[in-house]
Design a protein around this motif. Structure first.
Motif, PDB file in Angstrom:
ATOM      1  N   LYS A  32       0.830  -1.208   0.000  1.00 35.57           N
ATOM      2  CA  LYS A  32       0.000   0.000   0.000  1.00 35.57           C
ATOM      3  C   LYS A  32       0.866   1.260   0.000  1.00 35.57           C
ATOM      4  O   LYS A  32       1.979   1.262   0.529  1.00 35.57           O
ATOM      5  CB  LYS A  32      -0.931  -0.005   1.212  1.00 35.57           C
ATOM      6  CG  LYS A  32      -1.947  -1.145   1.199  1.00 35.57           C
ATOM      7  CD  LYS A  32      -2.838  -1.088   2.417  1.00 35.57           C
ATOM      8  CE  LYS A  32      -3.960  -2.126   2.328  1.00 35.57           C
ATOM      9  NZ  LYS A  32      -3.442  -3.506   2.337  1.00 35.57           N
ATOM     10  N   PRO A  33       0.358   2.358  -0.588  1.00 36.24           N
ATOM     11  CA  PRO A  33       1.137   3.615  -0.624  1.00 36.24           C
ATOM     12  C   PRO A  33       1.142   4.312   0.733  1.00 36.24           C
ATOM     13  O   PRO A  33       0.088   4.521   1.345  1.00 36.24           O
ATOM     14  CB  PRO A  33       0.390   4.449  -1.669  1.00 36.24           C
ATOM     15  CG  PRO A  33      -1.015   3.925  -1.631  1.00 36.24           C
ATOM     16  CD  PRO A  33      -0.918   2.466  -1.309  1.00 36.24           C
ATOM     17  N   VAL A  34       2.336   4.670   1.185  1.00 36.39           N
ATOM     18  CA  VAL A  34       2.517   5.329   2.482  1.00 36.39           C
ATOM     19  C   VAL A  34       3.310   6.608   2.282  1.00 36.39           C
ATOM     20  O   VAL A  34       4.369   6.605   1.648  1.00 36.39           O
ATOM     21  CB  VAL A  34       3.248   4.399   3.473  1.00 36.39           C
ATOM     22  CG1 VAL A  34       3.536   5.125   4.788  1.00 36.39           C
ATOM     23  CG2 VAL A  34       2.425   3.138   3.734  1.00 36.39           C
ATOM     24  N   CYS A  35       2.816   7.714   2.819  1.00 35.75           N
ATOM     25  CA  CYS A  35       3.486   9.004   2.692  1.00 35.75           C
ATOM     26  C   CYS A  35       4.439   9.247   3.867  1.00 35.75           C
ATOM     27  O   CYS A  35       4.096   8.981   5.022  1.00 35.75           O
ATOM     28  CB  CYS A  35       2.462  10.138   2.631  1.00 35.75           C
ATOM     29  SG  CYS A  35       1.511  10.175   1.091  1.00 35.75           S
ATOM     30  N   ILE A  36       5.623   9.777   3.544  1.00 34.55           N
ATOM     31  CA  ILE A  36       6.612  10.164   4.541  1.00 34.55           C
ATOM     32  C   ILE A  36       7.285  11.449   4.071  1.00 34.55           C
ATOM     33  O   ILE A  36       7.040  11.916   2.957  1.00 34.55           O
ATOM     34  CB  ILE A  36       7.688   9.074   4.759  1.00 34.55           C
ATOM     35  CG1 ILE A  36       8.444   8.808   3.440  1.00 34.55           C
ATOM     36  CG2 ILE A  36       7.080   7.798   5.316  1.00 34.55           C
ATOM     37  CD1 ILE A  36       9.652   7.901   3.603  1.00 34.55           C
ATOM     38  N   SER A  37       8.139  12.018   4.911  1.00 31.50           N
ATOM     39  CA  SER A  37       8.961  13.156   4.499  1.00 31.50           C
ATOM     40  C   SER A  37      10.207  12.653   3.778  1.00 31.50           C
ATOM     41  O   SER A  37      10.721  11.570   4.091  1.00 31.50           O
ATOM     42  CB  SER A  37       9.400  13.983   5.708  1.00 31.50           C
ATOM     43  OG  SER A  37       8.296  14.533   6.379  1.00 31.50           O
ATOM     44  N   GLN A  38      10.700  13.428   2.838  1.00 31.79           N
ATOM     45  CA  GLN A  38      11.941  13.073   2.152  1.00 31.79           C
ATOM     46  C   GLN A  38      13.080  12.967   3.163  1.00 31.79           C
ATOM     47  O   GLN A  38      13.203  13.795   4.057  1.00 31.79           O
ATOM     48  CB  GLN A  38      12.285  14.125   1.106  1.00 31.79           C
ATOM     49  CG  GLN A  38      11.360  14.125  -0.094  1.00 31.79           C
ATOM     50  CD  GLN A  38      11.679  15.225  -1.082  1.00 31.79           C
ATOM     51  OE1 GLN A  38      12.706  15.889  -0.982  1.00 31.79           O
ATOM     52  NE2 GLN A  38      10.799  15.441  -2.047  1.00 31.79           N
ATOM     53  N   GLY A  39      13.898  11.939   3.016  1.00 27.97           N
ATOM     54  CA  GLY A  39      15.027  11.744   3.914  1.00 27.97           C
ATOM     55  C   GLY A  39      14.662  11.096   5.233  1.00 27.97           C
ATOM     56  O   GLY A  39      15.503  10.960   6.122  1.00 27.97           O
ATOM     57  N   SER A  40      13.412  10.665   5.375  1.00 33.98           N
ATOM     58  CA  SER A  40      12.962  10.051   6.624  1.00 33.98           C
ATOM     59  C   SER A  40      13.648   8.716   6.862  1.00 33.98           C
ATOM     60  O   SER A  40      13.819   7.918   5.938  1.00 33.98           O
ATOM     61  CB  SER A  40      11.451   9.864   6.592  1.00 33.98           C
ATOM     62  OG  SER A  40      11.014   9.089   7.699  1.00 33.98           O
ATOM     63  N   ASN A  41      14.004   8.443   8.125  1.00 31.23           N
ATOM     64  CA  ASN A  41      14.592   7.149   8.452  1.00 31.23           C
ATOM     65  C   ASN A  41      13.533   6.053   8.554  1.00 31.23           C
ATOM     66  O   ASN A  41      13.853   4.900   8.823  1.00 31.23           O
ATOM     67  CB  ASN A  41      15.397   7.219   9.754  1.00 31.23           C
ATOM     68  CG  ASN A  41      14.576   7.665  10.944  1.00 31.23           C
ATOM     69  OD1 ASN A  41      13.826   8.639  10.852  1.00 31.23           O
ATOM     70  ND2 ASN A  41      14.708   6.979  12.072  1.00 31.23           N
ATOM     71  N   TYR A  42      12.265   6.406   8.323  1.00 27.57           N
ATOM     72  CA  TYR A  42      11.202   5.402   8.339  1.00 27.57           C
ATOM     73  C   TYR A  42      11.062   4.680   6.996  1.00 27.57           C
ATOM     74  O   TYR A  42      10.391   3.647   6.914  1.00 27.57           O
ATOM     75  CB  TYR A  42       9.860   6.043   8.709  1.00 27.57           C
ATOM     76  CG  TYR A  42       9.881   6.760  10.043  1.00 27.57           C
ATOM     77  CD1 TYR A  42      10.516   6.192  11.139  1.00 27.57           C
ATOM     78  CD2 TYR A  42       9.296   8.007  10.202  1.00 27.57           C
ATOM     79  CE1 TYR A  42      10.552   6.849  12.366  1.00 27.57           C
ATOM     80  CE2 TYR A  42       9.323   8.668  11.415  1.00 27.57           C
ATOM     81  CZ  TYR A  42       9.957   8.092  12.500  1.00 27.57           C
ATOM     82  OH  TYR A  42       9.992   8.738  13.704  1.00 27.57           O
TER      83      TYR A  42
ATOM     84  N   ALA B 274      -1.333  15.012   1.518  1.00 32.59           N
ATOM     85  CA  ALA B 274      -1.455  13.922   0.548  1.00 32.59           C
ATOM     86  C   ALA B 274      -2.325  12.792   1.112  1.00 32.59           C
ATOM     87  O   ALA B 274      -3.105  12.176   0.386  1.00 32.59           O
ATOM     88  CB  ALA B 274      -0.075  13.397   0.172  1.00 32.59           C
ATOM     89  N   LEU B 275      -2.192  12.546   2.411  1.00 28.62           N
ATOM     90  CA  LEU B 275      -3.040  11.546   3.060  1.00 28.62           C
ATOM     91  C   LEU B 275      -4.502  11.965   2.989  1.00 28.62           C
ATOM     92  O   LEU B 275      -5.370  11.172   2.609  1.00 28.62           O
ATOM     93  CB  LEU B 275      -2.610  11.375   4.525  1.00 28.62           C
ATOM     94  CG  LEU B 275      -3.540  10.541   5.411  1.00 28.62           C
ATOM     95  CD1 LEU B 275      -3.580   9.089   4.948  1.00 28.62           C
ATOM     96  CD2 LEU B 275      -3.104  10.626   6.878  1.00 28.62           C
TER      97      LEU B 275
END
Length: 279
Positions: free
Chosen positions: A148-158, A182-183
């Motif tokens: 599934k598509p998941v949004c994060i910040s660029q450079g995130s360690n997640y 975006a979510l």
């Protein structure tokens, strides 16, 4: 004769290169002297939301745990504080280009980051990721994000654990606010960010987020939040580490956390107890 000229130029060029290298190293090692000499510590901070960093809507002043920590470090060095707003895509670049002296910018420790930058050994917090999802999504745990598509910040360690451990498809946005938009726009099924920040967001803006929740029972890879520096700045590193230890031992960091409504202070309480006993 021509060979001698070429040889002389080559040696002269090498000497210049070595001089430049030595000067660069000396400059890097002299960061603490430079901070004290100009009477100012320049800190890169992210203002993506409480409790770590945000703009107070009434006073328009910068607030948050990271801002309070930055001020305390400047005070410990006997200099003024200047903050520079950074974002996940540009924060490392700002540090490496010398636009800021240090980063207190929601960057948890990772081995990959430590290959590029140095850091203050004593963490000032420990944070993990939380997933904001629609209440009607049916998602109950991290494993449900597979495919599934998941949004994060660029450079995130997640990004790495989401991809490698849970098989999610990552959409990296320039900032946390853009990821959360975006979510809401339906571009992803979850937005994963520091738990303390998104937890307060849902609490403080119940109307905007009435259809969303943080249902997963655990946080993603809880990691040490550390202050980042350029490579080789050992004097600065040592001075800031001593200051962070004192802030823990005195209970000031715990005070900052409570004043900024940090929801989980277990790590800070343990650090305060351990470092005050070590004095």
């Amino acid at each position: 004769m021509m060979f001698a000229n070429r040889f002389t130029k080559t040696v002269f060029g090498l000497a210049l290169s070595l001089s430049a290298l030595v000067a660069t190293q000396a400059s890097a090692d002299a960061t603490l002297d430079r901070i004290k000499g100009r009477g100012k510590l320049t800190v890169g901070v992210i203002l993506s939301g409480a409790p770590f960093g945000y703009i107070d809507p009434k006073s328009q002043e910068q607030k948050g745990l990271n801002v309070d920590l930055a001020q305390a470090l400047a005070d410990s060095l006997g200099v003024k504080l200047e903050t520079v707003t950074v974002t996940p895509p540009n924060r490392v670049q700002f540090l490496q280009q010398g636009k800021v002296d240090i980063l207190i910018a929601n960057m948890q420790y990772t081995e990959d980051r430590a290959k590029v930058l140095d850091f203050v050994p004593t963490p000032y917090d420990r944070s993990g990721g939380a997933a904001v999802v629609r209440k009607d999504s049916g998602l109950k745990d991290w494993a449900d994000l597979k495919g599934k598509p998941v949004c994060i910040s660029q450079g995130s360690n997640y990004a790495q654990p989401l991809i490698e451990e849970y098989g999610a498809t990552i959409k990296a946005l320039p900032s946390q606010p853009e990821s959360l938009l975006a979510l809401q726009g339906g571009n992803c099924v979850a937005a994963v960010h520091v738990g303390a920040t998104v937890g307060l967001l849902l609490q403080d803006r119940p109307e905007d987020w009435k259809d969303y929740a943080i249902p997963f029972p655990t946080e993603l890879i809880p990691s040490d939040s550390v202050i980042w520096l350029r490579k080789g700045e050992k004097d600065t590193q040592a001075a800031l580490d001593a200051s962070v230890k004192k802030l823990h031992a005195s209970g000031k960091l715990l005070e900052f956390a409570k004043a900024n409504r940090l929801t989980n202070t277990d790590f800070l309480q343990a650090q305060q107890k351990a470092l005050s006993a070590a004095k």
